[in-house]
Design a protein around this motif. Structure first.
Motif, PDB file in Angstrom:
ATOM      1  N   LEU A 624      -2.197  16.490  28.993  1.00  0.00           N
ATOM      2  CA  LEU A 624      -3.278  15.877  28.224  1.00  0.00           C
ATOM      3  C   LEU A 624      -3.015  16.015  26.735  1.00  0.00           C
ATOM      4  CD1 LEU A 624      -6.045  14.495  28.311  1.00  0.00           C
ATOM      5  CD2 LEU A 624      -7.089  16.775  28.220  1.00  0.00           C
ATOM      6  N   PHE A 625      -2.506  17.146  26.307  1.00  0.00           N
ATOM      7  CA  PHE A 625      -2.198  17.358  24.890  1.00  0.00           C
ATOM      8  C   PHE A 625      -1.130  16.356  24.416  1.00  0.00           C
ATOM      9  CE2 PHE A 625       0.555  19.361  21.695  1.00  0.00           C
ATOM     10  CZ  PHE A 625      -0.357  19.537  20.662  1.00  0.00           C
ATOM     11  N   GLN A 626      -0.089  16.161  25.225  1.00  0.00           N
ATOM     12  CA  GLN A 626       0.958  15.208  24.855  1.00  0.00           C
ATOM     13  C   GLN A 626       0.399  13.780  24.793  1.00  0.00           C
ATOM     14  OE1 GLN A 626       4.449  15.544  27.344  1.00  0.00           O
ATOM     15  NE2 GLN A 626       4.231  17.769  27.486  1.00  0.00           N
ATOM     16  N   PHE A 627      -0.455  13.444  25.745  1.00  0.00           N
ATOM     17  CA  PHE A 627      -1.065  12.118  25.785  1.00  0.00           C
ATOM     18  C   PHE A 627      -1.881  11.867  24.516  1.00  0.00           C
ATOM     19  CE2 PHE A 627      -4.666   9.385  26.870  1.00  0.00           C
ATOM     20  CZ  PHE A 627      -4.036   8.291  27.458  1.00  0.00           C
ATOM     21  N   VAL A 628      -2.703  12.829  24.141  1.00  0.00           N
ATOM     22  CA  VAL A 628      -3.555  12.700  22.951  1.00  0.00           C
ATOM     23  C   VAL A 628      -2.710  12.654  21.678  1.00  0.00           C
ATOM     24  CG1 VAL A 628      -5.258  13.919  21.551  1.00  0.00           C
ATOM     25  CG2 VAL A 628      -5.578  13.743  24.033  1.00  0.00           C
ATOM     26  N   SER A 629      -1.706  13.505  21.592  1.00  0.00           N
ATOM     27  CA  SER A 629      -0.860  13.546  20.391  1.00  0.00           C
ATOM     28  C   SER A 629      -0.141  12.221  20.181  1.00  0.00           C
ATOM     29  CB  SER A 629       0.160  14.682  20.509  1.00  0.00           C
ATOM     30  OG  SER A 629      -0.481  15.931  20.619  1.00  0.00           O
ATOM     31  N   SER A 630       0.367  11.637  21.254  1.00  0.00           N
ATOM     32  CA  SER A 630       1.058  10.355  21.144  1.00  0.00           C
ATOM     33  C   SER A 630       0.104   9.255  20.701  1.00  0.00           C
ATOM     34  CB  SER A 630       1.681   9.988  22.493  1.00  0.00           C
ATOM     35  OG  SER A 630       2.250   8.704  22.447  1.00  0.00           O
ATOM     36  N   ALA A 631      -1.108   9.236  21.249  1.00  0.00           N
ATOM     37  CA  ALA A 631      -2.086   8.206  20.884  1.00  0.00           C
ATOM     38  C   ALA A 631      -2.464   8.310  19.410  1.00  0.00           C
ATOM     39  CB  ALA A 631      -3.322   8.330  21.774  1.00  0.00           C
ATOM     40  N   LYS A 632      -2.718   9.538  18.920  1.00  0.00           N
ATOM     41  CA  LYS A 632      -3.100   9.714  17.514  1.00  0.00           C
ATOM     42  C   LYS A 632      -1.948   9.366  16.578  1.00  0.00           C
ATOM     43  CE  LYS A 632      -4.663  13.962  17.883  1.00  0.00           C
ATOM     44  NZ  LYS A 632      -5.316  15.246  17.517  1.00  0.00           N
ATOM     45  N   LYS A 633      -0.742   9.702  16.956  1.00  0.00           N
ATOM     46  CA  LYS A 633       0.429   9.376  16.138  1.00  0.00           C
ATOM     47  C   LYS A 633       0.575   7.855  15.996  1.00  0.00           C
ATOM     48  CE  LYS A 633       5.435  10.237  15.903  1.00  0.00           C
ATOM     49  NZ  LYS A 633       5.876   8.834  15.972  1.00  0.00           N
ATOM     50  N   ASP A 634       0.400   7.147  17.096  1.00  0.00           N
ATOM     51  CA  ASP A 634       0.502   5.686  17.057  1.00  0.00           C
ATOM     52  C   ASP A 634      -0.623   5.079  16.225  1.00  0.00           C
ATOM     53  OD1 ASP A 634       2.686   5.910  18.675  1.00  0.00           O
ATOM     54  OD2 ASP A 634       1.637   5.386  20.533  1.00  0.00           O
ATOM     55  N   LEU A 635      -1.819   5.686  16.295  1.00  0.00           N
ATOM     56  CA  LEU A 635      -2.947   5.184  15.506  1.00  0.00           C
ATOM     57  C   LEU A 635      -2.677   5.285  14.010  1.00  0.00           C
ATOM     58  CD1 LEU A 635      -6.113   6.427  17.439  1.00  0.00           C
ATOM     59  CD2 LEU A 635      -5.696   4.111  16.615  1.00  0.00           C
ATOM     60  N   VAL A 636      -2.082   6.380  13.598  1.00  0.00           N
ATOM     61  CA  VAL A 636      -1.778   6.575  12.176  1.00  0.00           C
ATOM     62  C   VAL A 636      -0.691   5.606  11.719  1.00  0.00           C
ATOM     63  CG1 VAL A 636      -0.858   8.203  10.490  1.00  0.00           C
ATOM     64  CG2 VAL A 636      -2.502   8.986  12.212  1.00  0.00           C
ATOM     65  N   GLU A 637       0.326   5.413  12.575  1.00  0.00           N
ATOM     66  CA  GLU A 637       1.469   4.595  12.179  1.00  0.00           C
ATOM     67  C   GLU A 637       1.210   3.102  12.313  1.00  0.00           C
ATOM     68  OE1 GLU A 637       4.661   5.930  14.601  1.00  0.00           O
ATOM     69  OE2 GLU A 637       4.956   7.825  13.501  1.00  0.00           O
ATOM     70  N   ASP A 638       0.293   2.711  13.174  1.00  0.00           N
ATOM     71  CA  ASP A 638       0.096   1.278  13.436  1.00  0.00           C
ATOM     72  C   ASP A 638      -1.380   0.916  13.365  1.00  0.00           C
ATOM     73  OD1 ASP A 638       1.005  -1.236  13.915  1.00  0.00           O
ATOM     74  OD2 ASP A 638       1.390  -0.959  16.044  1.00  0.00           O
ATOM     75  N   GLU A 639      -2.011   1.304  12.288  1.00  0.00           N
ATOM     76  CA  GLU A 639      -3.441   1.079  12.122  1.00  0.00           C
ATOM     77  C   GLU A 639      -3.794  -0.406  12.097  1.00  0.00           C
ATOM     78  OE1 GLU A 639      -6.395   1.729   8.413  1.00  0.00           O
ATOM     79  OE2 GLU A 639      -5.451   3.579   9.172  1.00  0.00           O
ATOM     80  N   GLN A 640      -2.939  -1.228  11.471  1.00  0.00           N
ATOM     81  CA  GLN A 640      -3.236  -2.655  11.351  1.00  0.00           C
ATOM     82  C   GLN A 640      -3.241  -3.351  12.713  1.00  0.00           C
ATOM     83  OE1 GLN A 640      -4.270  -4.520   8.722  1.00  0.00           O
ATOM     84  NE2 GLN A 640      -4.458  -2.482   7.785  1.00  0.00           N
ATOM     85  N   SER A 641      -2.369  -2.915  13.603  1.00  0.00           N
ATOM     86  CA  SER A 641      -2.351  -3.524  14.936  1.00  0.00           C
ATOM     87  C   SER A 641      -3.643  -3.227  15.687  1.00  0.00           C
ATOM     88  CB  SER A 641      -1.152  -3.008  15.740  1.00  0.00           C
ATOM     89  OG  SER A 641       0.057  -3.409  15.138  1.00  0.00           O
ATOM     90  N   VAL A 642      -4.146  -2.013  15.513  1.00  0.00           N
ATOM     91  CA  VAL A 642      -5.409  -1.650  16.151  1.00  0.00           C
ATOM     92  C   VAL A 642      -6.548  -2.475  15.577  1.00  0.00           C
ATOM     93  CG1 VAL A 642      -7.045   0.224  16.565  1.00  0.00           C
ATOM     94  CG2 VAL A 642      -4.582   0.680  16.616  1.00  0.00           C
ATOM     95  N   LEU A 643      -6.543  -2.656  14.272  1.00  0.00           N
ATOM     96  CA  LEU A 643      -7.579  -3.465  13.627  1.00  0.00           C
ATOM     97  C   LEU A 643      -7.550  -4.898  14.149  1.00  0.00           C
ATOM     98  CD1 LEU A 643      -9.787  -3.818  11.478  1.00  0.00           C
ATOM     99  CD2 LEU A 643      -7.973  -4.261   9.808  1.00  0.00           C
ATOM    100  N   GLN A 644      -6.362  -5.486  14.253  1.00  0.00           N
ATOM    101  CA  GLN A 644      -6.250  -6.853  14.772  1.00  0.00           C
ATOM    102  C   GLN A 644      -6.726  -6.936  16.216  1.00  0.00           C
ATOM    103  OE1 GLN A 644      -5.544  -9.503  12.901  1.00  0.00           O
ATOM    104  NE2 GLN A 644      -5.385  -8.070  11.172  1.00  0.00           N
ATOM    105  N   LEU A 645      -6.467  -5.883  16.989  1.00  0.00           N
ATOM    106  CA  LEU A 645      -6.924  -5.853  18.372  1.00  0.00           C
ATOM    107  C   LEU A 645      -8.450  -5.843  18.431  1.00  0.00           C
ATOM    108  CD1 LEU A 645      -6.192  -5.443  21.434  1.00  0.00           C
ATOM    109  CD2 LEU A 645      -6.435  -2.994  20.988  1.00  0.00           C
ATOM    110  N   PHE A 646      -9.069  -5.026  17.579  1.00  0.00           N
ATOM    111  CA  PHE A 646     -10.536  -4.959  17.554  1.00  0.00           C
ATOM    112  C   PHE A 646     -11.135  -6.297  17.112  1.00  0.00           C
ATOM    113  CE2 PHE A 646     -10.687  -0.058  16.882  1.00  0.00           C
ATOM    114  CZ  PHE A 646     -10.342   0.099  18.211  1.00  0.00           C
ATOM    115  N   LYS A 647     -10.504  -6.951  16.151  1.00  0.00           N
ATOM    116  CA  LYS A 647     -10.999  -8.258  15.697  1.00  0.00           C
ATOM    117  C   LYS A 647     -10.944  -9.274  16.836  1.00  0.00           C
ATOM    118  CE  LYS A 647      -9.813  -8.076  10.765  1.00  0.00           C
ATOM    119  NZ  LYS A 647      -8.976  -8.693   9.693  1.00  0.00           N
ATOM    120  N   ARG A 648      -9.855  -9.201  17.595  1.00  0.00           N
ATOM    121  CA  ARG A 648      -9.644 -10.196  18.650  1.00  0.00           C
ATOM    122  C   ARG A 648     -10.575  -9.967  19.832  1.00  0.00           C
ATOM    123  NH1 ARG A 648      -4.775  -9.363  18.873  1.00  0.00           N
ATOM    124  NH2 ARG A 648      -4.534  -8.112  20.771  1.00  0.00           N
ATOM    125  N   ARG A 649     -10.793  -8.699  20.210  1.00  0.00           N
ATOM    126  CA  ARG A 649     -11.588  -8.419  21.411  1.00  0.00           C
ATOM    127  C   ARG A 649     -13.068  -8.246  21.122  1.00  0.00           C
ATOM    128  NH1 ARG A 649      -7.607  -4.383  24.949  1.00  0.00           N
ATOM    129  NH2 ARG A 649      -5.946  -5.943  25.263  1.00  0.00           N
TER     130      ARG A 649
END
Length: 729
Positions: A624-649
């Protein structure tokens, strides 16, 4: 024929034309017809005198039962070959080029040169050098010279004049220009250039190493005395530039240019060099082999992609086979023996009458064996013609020496089968293993894996012939696959191929596929699918059986998973099974985990399945720790992709996603939710539904913070974020 129309004429070979106040000209339809006496190209009916006008009123003189001459007038002399001139006698000999014969040099104003097709007065070789004035149509020598003059370099292909069209003439002209440009470059190669060995290789003799003067040093004499060498690189460049232009020519013209260039390479002399040059193209043998291979490959493709007349094709092949190939070209001897499309064996394979590509002919076994350039060209043509069923038959039957390249072409077999609606065979193709070759998924990338799964699930294909994702998918009429077949195939592919199994993008693709509707929209767009969330009892039943199902799949056993459960929950069953397979992937992958944010978002609107995944790995603290760490790392590095996803959905998606994390009992899981909130808070002005989200968080999340043991810092952060969203809305 006598003047005045007194002798009978042969009606089958003379054309009579009578125009008032004009000449009457009778022209032979075959300049070689000896029935007319001298084989004239133009026959003139002479003037019968002024009294001929009176003859019109007299009784017609019948010369033949069907032919009578009623009127004649002195003709205007029309353009004619010199040997047909009625004014100046002509003397014929088989071959005379030294001097004009008798009065052959004389000509009238309408005499034309037989070779040049120009007026005799304009012929530069009329009486000098070759004596064109002696040329006539009864000589084999002069006829060959005329053919050469008319078709130029095309004579080397032994073509009939009736076969030569504008395209072939253009190819001959282009070839002649190239040969003229190549001649001085090749002559320079033959002439050679003086060069010192030291200019190519560093001198290693004692006097240079020690920097001392040594007289009569034999090594220095060898290295520093200029010697003649022959560098073929300029010839190679000239030929290569010409081959680049060939691709822009019409098919027949290109074939003429390629074959003519091949002939030149065959007759190029290999001259020895005193030492080896650094340029690999400087050696004529290696360099010319590269050029000849390129020529042969291009010709093979032309013969397959374009429909050459059989007689022309045969003459091109015969020309190449007649070339005296030097030893370093022996491998090209039969390279142009390309099977034509009307070949019986090939036709039977394409028609589905011969599935193996082999037959026995007069006790001798024959097989459909073709070099790779030919196979590639056939595949391209069948693709362009959208003959996908024939293409599958061909690839399954053909044999090729370049086996690896053929396997790459066969990777598209599943795609071709989907194109004509045989999805059942397409699924089986992905798992076929012959001998020790492995299956066609061995070279799959995550993108190709997802592409094939979407094709099979939606029973649709992109409009083109490339294995790439498309915005538009074309539905294919076919029967649906049996339930459980596709998920079993997908999991087997992942279990069979380690490089796919340990790639998180493949598991995200698997989830995205099962979150996609089995039907595309009328516009051809892929649609999301909400999989029904089963009740707890059904979920426990599936979980109890999923472990044994996955074990069987990993052992390469045949298992149809959905048959063990109620038909109404097939999609839910398959989704739970996929989640359990993902957990196996997470447990067997070496840390650190990568791509967990993509996996989270792949579930789309099926948040219950994402929640199920998190709950299943929740007891495994390290995982679970590895799963969470990977998700947070991706969020920091690819914030714009997450924003575009939220706009689309939109709001509906975000409002169901956030509670999964913010209300979780594990602090690490909640931290992922706060990272999502940070992205929304920073960009709330770009999200028109941010005000609705703040109200939702107050009602559905903030009131349950005590239940999930939210600490003071987290509570304050959530309150601040809600206030910020409210103020900006």
């Amino acid at each position: 024929m006598r003047s005045g129309g007194e002798a009978p004429c042969d009606r089958n070979t003379l054309l009579e034309a009578a125009i008032p106040e004009e000449s009457v000209i009778v022209i032979s339809d075959d300049e070689g017809d000896v029935s007319l006496g001298l084989g004239n190209s133009v026959l003139l009916i002479e003037d019968a005198g002024e009294d001929s006008l009176l003859q019109e009123k007299k009784t017609l003189e019948v010369l033949d039962e069907e032919l009578a001459i009623t009127f004649s007038r002195k003709a205007h002399v029309m353009p004619h070959a010199r040997y047909d001139c009625s004014t100046h006698p002509f003397t014929r000999l088989e071959e005379e080029t030294q001097a004009p014969l008798e009065k052959n040099a004389s000509f009238c104003d309408e005499c034309y040169c037989y070779l040049c097709d120009k007026p005799a007065s304009e012929c530069s070789e009329w009486v000098s050098r070759y004596c064109h004035c002696n040329a006539h149509n009864k000589s084999k020598y002069w006829k060959e010279q005329r053919d050469t003059a008319l078709v130029g370099v095309l004579t080397i292909f032994n073509l009939d004049l009736t076969e030569i069209d504008t395209e072939l003439k253009d190819g001959g002209n282009q070839l002649q220009l190239f040969l003229s440009a190549l001649l001085p470059v090749y002559s320079k190669y033959l002439e050679g250039t003086l060069l010192k060995r030291s200019s190519v290789q560093r001198c290693g003799c004692f006097c240079h190493k020690e920097k001392v003067a040594v007289y009569n040093c034999n090594v220095c004499t060898l290295n520093h005395v200029p010697v003649k060498f022959h560098n073929y690189s300029e010839v190679h460049k000239t030929v290569a530039d010409n081959l680049n232009q060939v691709n822009e020519e019409m098919p027949k013209a290109a074939a003429v240019m390629l074959l003519g260039t091949a002939k030149e390479l065959v007759f190029h002399k290999a001259l020895p060099n005193p030492f080896t040059l650094n340029d690999p193209l400087a050696n004529i043998k290696e360099s010319s082999i590269i050029l000849m291979r390129r020529i042969v490959t291009t010709l093979q493709s032309l013969f397959v992609l374009k429909d050459f007349p059989k007689t022309l094709y045969d003459k091109f092949v015969s020309f190449f086979q007649s070339l005296p190939l030097p030893p370093h070209f022996y491998s090209f001897t039969s390279s142009l023996n390309v099977i034509r499309w009307d070949n019986w064996l090939l036709k039977s394979v394409l028609a589905g009458q011969n599935l193996t590509g082999t037959r026995t002919n007069k006790g001798k076994k024959e097989c459909l064996w073709e070099p790779m350039p030919v196979v590639q060209s056939r595949v391209k043509r069948l693709e362009d013609e959208k003959s996908y069923r024939q293409l599958v038959r061909y690839l399954n039957a053909v044999r090729c020496p370049e086996y690896t390249s053929l396997k790459i072409l066969k990777q598209k077999l599943c795609f071709y089968m989907c194109k004509y609606g045989d999805f059942f065979s397409a699924v089986n193709t992905l798992l076929i293993t012959k001998r020790n070759e492995g299956n066609y998924c061995k070279f799959f990338t995550p993108q190709l894996f997802e592409f094939h799964l979407l094709m099979l699930r939606t029973r649709s294909c992109p409009p083109g012939n490339e294995l790439v994702m498309s915005d538009i998918w074309v539905p294919i009429k076919s029967s649906p696959l049996r339930r459980g077949t596709l998920v079993r195939t997908a999991l087997k592919i992942l279990f069979y191929n380690d490089h796919l199994f340990h790639e998180s993008k493949c598991w995200s693709a698997l989830v995205r596929t099962w979150c996609t509707s089995e039907m595309v929209s009328q516009e051809g767009n892929l649609l999301p699918q909400c999989v029904y969330e089963p009740d707890m009892v059904f979920t426990r039943v599936v979980l109890a059986s999923s472990s044994s199902i996955l074990d069987d799949l990993q052992k390469h056993s045949s298992v149809v998973s959905s048959e063990r459960f109620h038909d109404g929950y097939c999609d839910s069953t398959e989704m739970i099974l996929i989640v359990q397979a993902i957990i196996r992937f997470l447990m067997t992958t070496n840390p650190p985990l990568r791509g967990m944010l993509e996996l989270i978002t792949a579930f789309g609107p099926n948040h219950w399945a994402l929640s199920h995944l998190i709950e299943q790995i929740n007891p495994m603290t390290e995982l679970l720790f590895q799963f969470v760490s990977s998700a947070k790392k991706d969020l920091v590095e690819d914030e714009q992709s997450v924003l575009q996803l939220f706009k689309r959905r939109g709001f509906s998606y975000v409002s169901q996603l956030l509670p999964i994390f913010l209300l979780h009992l594990n602090e690490g899981v909640r931290s992922v939710g706060f990272h999502f909130l940070d992205v929304i808070s920073k960009n709330s002005r770009d999200l028109p539904w941010s005000g609705n989200l703040s109200s939702f968080l107050q009602v559905k999340v903030l009131r349950f913070t005590n239940t999930c043991n939210l600490n003071l810092v987290e509570h304050q952060k959530l309150t601040t974020c809600i206030g910020r969203l409210t103020s900006r809305s």
